[in-house]
Scaffold this motif. Structure first.
Motif, PDB file in Angstrom:
ATOM      1  N   LEU A 240      46.083 -22.214  96.362  1.00 20.25           N
ATOM      2  CA  LEU A 240      47.207 -22.463  97.252  1.00 20.25           C
ATOM      3  C   LEU A 240      48.274 -23.194  96.449  1.00 20.25           C
ATOM      4  CD1 LEU A 240      47.257 -23.516 100.932  1.00 20.25           C
ATOM      5  CD2 LEU A 240      48.740 -24.692  99.308  1.00 20.25           C
TER       6      LEU A 240
ATOM      7  N   TYR B 184      52.274 -24.489  96.455  1.00 21.32           N
ATOM      8  CA  TYR B 184      53.355 -24.761  97.391  1.00 21.32           C
ATOM      9  C   TYR B 184      54.527 -25.450  96.695  1.00 21.32           C
ATOM     10  CZ  TYR B 184      51.618 -29.616  97.563  1.00 21.32           C
ATOM     11  OH  TYR B 184      51.230 -30.882  97.247  1.00 21.32           O
TER      12      TYR B 184
ATOM     13  N   GLN C 172      56.369 -23.035 105.459  1.00 26.21           N
ATOM     14  CA  GLN C 172      55.437 -21.924 105.253  1.00 26.21           C
ATOM     15  C   GLN C 172      55.890 -20.879 104.230  1.00 26.21           C
ATOM     16  OE1 GLN C 172      56.165 -18.604 107.123  1.00 26.21           O
ATOM     17  NE2 GLN C 172      54.912 -17.906 105.413  1.00 26.21           N
TER      18      GLN C 172
ATOM     19  N   PHE D 209      46.107 -23.307 106.868  1.00 30.82           N
ATOM     20  CA  PHE D 209      46.254 -24.194 105.720  1.00 30.82           C
ATOM     21  C   PHE D 209      45.384 -25.433 105.875  1.00 30.82           C
ATOM     22  CE2 PHE D 209      50.704 -22.239 105.302  1.00 30.82           C
ATOM     23  CZ  PHE D 209      50.255 -21.302 104.375  1.00 30.82           C
TER      24      PHE D 209
END
Length: 249
Positions: A107, A109, A144, A174
């Motif tokens: 993940l 971000y 998002q 998440f």
């Protein structure tokens, strides 16, 4: 390759900008648009682009059902979804993808930008460090569209729970990723998306439903400290919103 899913229902007004921003990417990607039954010319417009795979939603399972349907058809090792009223910032997205590959993260971000279209201004939304911890406390530490995640990570947590969530399924998924220690998080400090905010959006038309769905998310916070911190921050934010609303009136 990065698989980008765009769910859409009567989004002709905005989707052109979404498609054009994604077309500027120089990384390997595929773009899958999942239409929920548009009648405003969206389908005809998307059909003009031979590189886009257009799917028609099988069942009335909402936005997250459409996104999941897209992921089932996806061929990339990394996934994301960009709604039909959001755009990507190519340089930032390329950095996200390349960082994910080099670090073997699940993940990844980054920062985002909120576009308040009705108020004619943009606001930078800085992602937070320690996203795993913050998600466990109920705090959503990024926007998002500024997140990509591995196919492995998505399947490991069971994907989107589209049967229960219609508005904040991203938060739920998440958060489940945050609780899985085998899923590796990585923060890349770049701006990678512009998130459109306006009063007639799906989320702002259904704020009461959002509150109901919120409760499903925080049930995973078994630690009492997490619960107290989450509810305290929620109460403070509610008070601040009330004051702002009163001032506007």
């Amino acid at each position: 390759m990065l698989s980008i899913i765009t769910p859409v229902l009567n989004g002709r007004k905005y989707i052109q900008h979404t498609i054009e921003s994604i077309q500027k990417l120089s990384i390997p990607y595929e773009h899958i648009v999942v239409d929920g039954g548009s009648t405003d010319g969206t389908i005809e417009y998307v059909d003009q682009f031979p590189h886009i795979k257009l799917l028609h939603q099988n069942e009335k399972t909402g936005m997250y059902g459409a996104i999941h349907q897209g992921f089932l058809e996806a061929k990339g090792d990394y996934y994301t979804w960009v709604n039909s009223d959001d755009i990507v910032i190519p340089v930032g997205y390329e950095k996200l993808y390349n960082s994910a590959l080099s670090d073997a993260s699940d993940l990844v971000y980054s920062h985002g930008i909120h576009h308040f279209s009705e108020k004619y201004y943009y606001k930078r939304h800085f992602a937070r460090y320690f996203a795993r911890y913050l998600l466990k406390t109920g705090v959503f530490p990024f926007v998002q569209p500024s997140v990509i995640f591995s196919k492995r990570g998505y399947n490991k947590v069971g994907g989107l729970n589209y049967k229960k969530f219609k508005l904040i399924g991203d938060r739920d998924m998440f958060q489940r990723m945050a609780y899985d220690k085998s899923i590796k998080f990585l923060f890349v400090p770049v701006f990678s998306s512009v998130f459109l905010r306006y009063e007639n959006s799906l989320l702002y038309r259904n704020l009461e439903q959002r509150k109901i769905e919120y409760q499903y998310c925080i049930k995973t916070n078994i630690n009492i400290f997490y619960r107290v911190l989450f509810h305290g921050s929620q109460l403070l934010r509610t008070i601040i919103w009330s004051i702002k609303k009163t001032v506007r009136i």
